[in-house]
Structures are given as C-alpha cells and as structure tokens.
Design an enzyme around this catalytic site. Structure first.
Site, PDB file in Angstrom:
ATOM      1  N   HIS A 245       0.819  -1.101  -0.089  1.00  0.00           N
ATOM      2  CA  HIS A 245      -0.090   0.058   0.226  1.00  0.00           C
ATOM      3  C   HIS A 245       0.956   1.194  -0.142  1.00  0.00           C
ATOM      4  O   HIS A 245       1.556   1.359   0.885  1.00  0.00           O
ATOM      5  CB  HIS A 245      -0.849  -0.059   1.194  1.00  0.00           C
TER       6      HIS A 245
ATOM      7  N   ARG B  56      -3.441   4.578  -1.794  1.00  0.00           N
ATOM      8  CA  ARG B  56      -3.132   3.119  -1.377  1.00  0.00           C
ATOM      9  C   ARG B  56      -2.895   2.311  -2.646  1.00  0.00           C
ATOM     10  O   ARG B  56      -1.948   1.382  -2.330  1.00  0.00           O
ATOM     11  CB  ARG B  56      -4.622   2.893  -0.633  1.00  0.00           C
TER      12      ARG B  56
ATOM     13  N   HIS C 260       3.135  -4.142   6.253  1.00  0.00           N
ATOM     14  CA  HIS C 260       2.023  -3.056   6.198  1.00  0.00           C
ATOM     15  C   HIS C 260       2.148  -2.326   7.424  1.00  0.00           C
ATOM     16  O   HIS C 260       2.676  -2.496   8.243  1.00  0.00           O
ATOM     17  CB  HIS C 260       0.488  -3.619   6.009  1.00  0.00           C
TER      18      HIS C 260
ATOM     19  N   GLU D 263       1.428  -5.157  10.730  1.00  0.00           N
ATOM     20  CA  GLU D 263       0.847  -3.894  10.734  1.00  0.00           C
ATOM     21  C   GLU D 263       1.993  -3.132  11.839  1.00  0.00           C
ATOM     22  O   GLU D 263       1.869  -3.153  12.763  1.00  0.00           O
ATOM     23  CB  GLU D 263      -0.466  -4.049  11.176  1.00  0.00           C
TER      24      GLU D 263
HETATM   25  O1  0X9 Z   1      -6.511  -4.519   4.504  1.00  0.00           O
HETATM   26  C1  0X9 Z   1      -5.233  -4.702   4.598  1.00  0.00           C
HETATM   27  O2  0X9 Z   1      -4.822  -5.015   3.272  1.00  0.00           O
HETATM   28  C2  0X9 Z   1      -4.393  -5.065   5.287  1.00  0.00           C
HETATM   29  N1  0X9 Z   1      -4.460  -3.738   6.264  1.00  0.00           N
HETATM   30  S1  0X9 Z   1      -4.275  -2.187   5.821  1.00  0.00           S
HETATM   31  O3  0X9 Z   1      -4.408  -1.173   6.959  1.00  0.00           O
HETATM   32  N2  0X9 Z   1      -2.368  -2.187   5.707  1.00  0.00           N
HETATM   33  O4  0X9 Z   1      -4.633  -2.108   4.555  1.00  0.00           O
HETATM   34  C3  0X9 Z   1      -4.667  -6.021   6.270  1.00  0.00           C
HETATM   35  C4  0X9 Z   1      -4.345  -7.488   5.527  1.00  0.00           C
HETATM   36  C5  0X9 Z   1      -4.639  -8.671   6.444  1.00  0.00           C
HETATM   37  N3  0X9 Z   1      -4.582  -9.789   5.378  1.00  0.00           N
HETATM   38  C6  0X9 Z   1      -5.735 -10.047   4.467  1.00  0.00           C
HETATM   39  N4  0X9 Z   1      -6.733  -9.158   4.496  1.00  0.00           N
HETATM   40  N5  0X9 Z   1      -5.540 -11.174   3.815  1.00  0.00           N
HETATM   41 ZN    ZN Z   2      -1.570  -1.935   4.043  1.00  0.00          ZN
END
Ligand code: 0X9
Ligand code: ZN
Ligand code: ZN
Length: 305
Positions: free
Chosen positions: A65, A123, A193, A267
């Site tokens: 992102h 993003r 992330h 994260e």
């Molecule tokens: O939503 C996401 O892609 C991730 N959080 S973010 O705030 N960096 O965008 C979390 C990803 C967790 N894993 C999956 N959803 N597969």
């Molecule tokens: Zn992310």
C-alpha cells in the site's frame, strides 16, 4: 541522498538497491521480477551467504500500500542490518549462513511515486480501469484467496477494489509468479503493512482456522514478545479475519494456501496517533524492534525445516 532514518523516494531507493548490492556482492544478489504498470523495474534482493547449494528462503515484501511509508523504510533497514551485523550478531550470521532472504523493497512502486508527487494518502496501484474514471486496484485484494468474496469491493472507485480478475495487476502477477516458481525453497512469506501494531496470519478470507493455527499463533506470540522487549511496544497477534477484519484476496492467505506455512502480515507502528504519517523520528525505533520479530520468525523456520 539516501538516509535510513528518513523516508526515501523511489528514485533514491532504486539507486540504493543498485549500490548496496554492488557493495556487498558476497551477501547480496539482485534481480528484476518484472516491471510495474507504468514500467518501473521491480528489483528483488537475495541476501544470504553464497554456499553453492540450494538454501531454504524467507520472502519479505514492503510497500503493498503506497501510503504506508514506514514499511518501505523497514525493508531498507532490514537489508542494511543484515549485511552490517553478519559476522558479529550470532543469530543473523546463522540465519544468513543457512538460509536466504528475498526482499522486495517496494511492491507498489507506481503508487509510492504518486504519494510523493500527487497524493500522500494514495493506497492502490495506478492502473486504468476500463469503463471507469477511477484509478487503481487494491493489490491486497487481488490474489487468489476467496477473491472478492468478503471485505473487498468490485467498484473500481473503492479503496478496496479487488481488480477486474485475480492477478489483474501486473505487480501481483510478477510477485505470484516468482513465489510459484520458487515455492519449493520459500518457507516463510512476510508482507509488511502499517499501521495498528498487529501480527496477522491466515485466514482473512474466512473465519475458519488454518490447519497450522496453533503453531502460527505460538510463533506470532514469540515474535511480538521479542519485538516488545526493546521499547515496550505492544502488538496483538491472531488470524486476520477475527483480529482486524475479514478481507479476501490477500497475498498472505494466497501464499499460505499455496503451501508456504509461515505466512504473516505485519502492521507496524503506530496505533493511530500519526497513522500513515509516522514521523521520521520513529523510523529507527520501529525498524529496530521489528528486526527482532523478523529474526524470531526466521529462526523458528530454520529450527523446524
Ligand atoms: O487490509 C489490508 O490489506 C491490511 N491492512 S491495511 O491497513 N495495511 O490495509 C490487512 C491485511 C490482512 N490480510 C488479509 N486481509 N489477507
Ligand atoms: Zn496495507
Ligand atoms: Zn541496528
């Protein structure tokens, strides 16, 4: 000029990739896994002692992102720490002697460039969507893991647009092709992330637990304890769906279902005070503590080959 304690733009990171790999040819080799939508080369670094035989590997990427700038900083920090502590830190020396780390410092290069030039909060990727004026796909909704079934949108204007098809984004396809081709040696997949201070593991596309749930949980707990030991930073770990939110199409779930058992999403800092705009003064402490978690996971992988 490149500085590990500042946020570097893509041109600076790209020059750094070339120079750090040339300056450490004994430990680092460099390849391109493909180009981005806008034609930028996706450089991948392989860090490890050259042995002449096939070694198991950990794959780590940063910058899925675009606005999550601390993650780009972490991948650069990791490479620097690996080469500068090889031979003095016994854990790092053992890791690099016995395994390789594939590091993709910037996955979503086009998006990252856009956060420097146009919109700091961008993003997604920067690909055109046919039939829409909205740009980009969420690359972490674009993989073959319950694709677009939950926590993702089929609207190109959404921040969580899953794309027109699985791996519609060239960046996703380049990454997936590399991991598929090297699946027999890749033992862990780490995707970095920010923010929220979490260490997540499968599944996120469903609430059902992974077959390796108890091991993934205990390794995550060891990793966040190691991280916390440095400055007291508190992380929470658990399966994505119940720990953050259900969201399909993520690279972590895809890699796990492909057979890469140790699949984790970090994260990084913080918990929301600065969010994506984490001050540069926090780069060093964030990266130093995260090193401990990554080394913990890699050492566990090595012990359990
Ligand atoms: O939503 C996401 O892609 C991730 N959080 S973010 O705030 N960096 O965008 C979390 C990803 C967790 N894993 C999956 N959803 N597969
Ligand atoms: Zn992310
Ligand atoms: Zn250090």
């Amino acid at each position: 000029a490149h500085d590990y304690t500042k946020y570097n733009n893509w041109a600076t990171i790209n020059d750094w990739v070339v120079s750090i790999s040339s300056a450490n040819a004994n430990l680092i080799s460099r390849q391109v896994i493909g180009n981005t939508y806008e034609g930028r080369p996706m450089h991948l670094l392989k860090i490890g002692k050259k042995t002449g035989s096939t070694k198991p590997a950990v794959f780590m990427d940063c910058g899925f992102h675009a606005r999550e700038w601390i993650t780009h900083a972490f991948c650069q920090w990791f490479v620097k720490e690996a080469v500068s502590t090889y031979g003095s830190d016994s854990e790092m020396t053992n890791l690099l002697d016995r395994m390789d780390f594939f590091v993709l410092p910037v996955f979503n290069i086009d998006g990252y460039e856009y956060t420097w030039t146009n919109d700091r909060m961008w993003r997604k990727t920067r690909s055109r969507n046919s039939g829409s004026n909205c740009i980009g796909t969420d690359p972490n909704r674009n993989f073959d893991a319950g694709w677009c079934t939950i926590g993702a949108s089929s609207n190109p204007c959404s921040e969580t647009y899953c794309g027109s098809s699985i791996e519609s984004e060239i960046e996703s396809k380049n990454l997936a092709n590399f991991i598929r081709s090297n699946k027999s040696i890749i033992k862990a997949y780490l995707t970095v992330h920010s923010y929220s201070q979490l260490l997540l593991f499968p599944y996120s596309y469903k609430y059902g637990l992974a077959a390796d749930h108890s091991e993934l949980l205990s390794v995550s707990q060891g990793a966040i304890a190691a991280l916390r030991s440095l400055y007291g930073t508190k992380y929470t770990s658990g399966p994505g769906a119940s720990t953050i939110y259900p969201a399909a199409g993520g690279s972590d779930d895809w890699a796990y279902d492909l057979g890469v058992k140790y699949s984790y999403t970090f994260e990084l800092r913080d918990e929301g005070r600065y969010g994506f705009l984490l001050p540069e003064s926090q780069i060093k402490p964030t990266c130093e503590e995260t090193m401990l978690a990554v080394k913990y996971i890699a050492s566990h992988v090595l012990k359990n080959l």
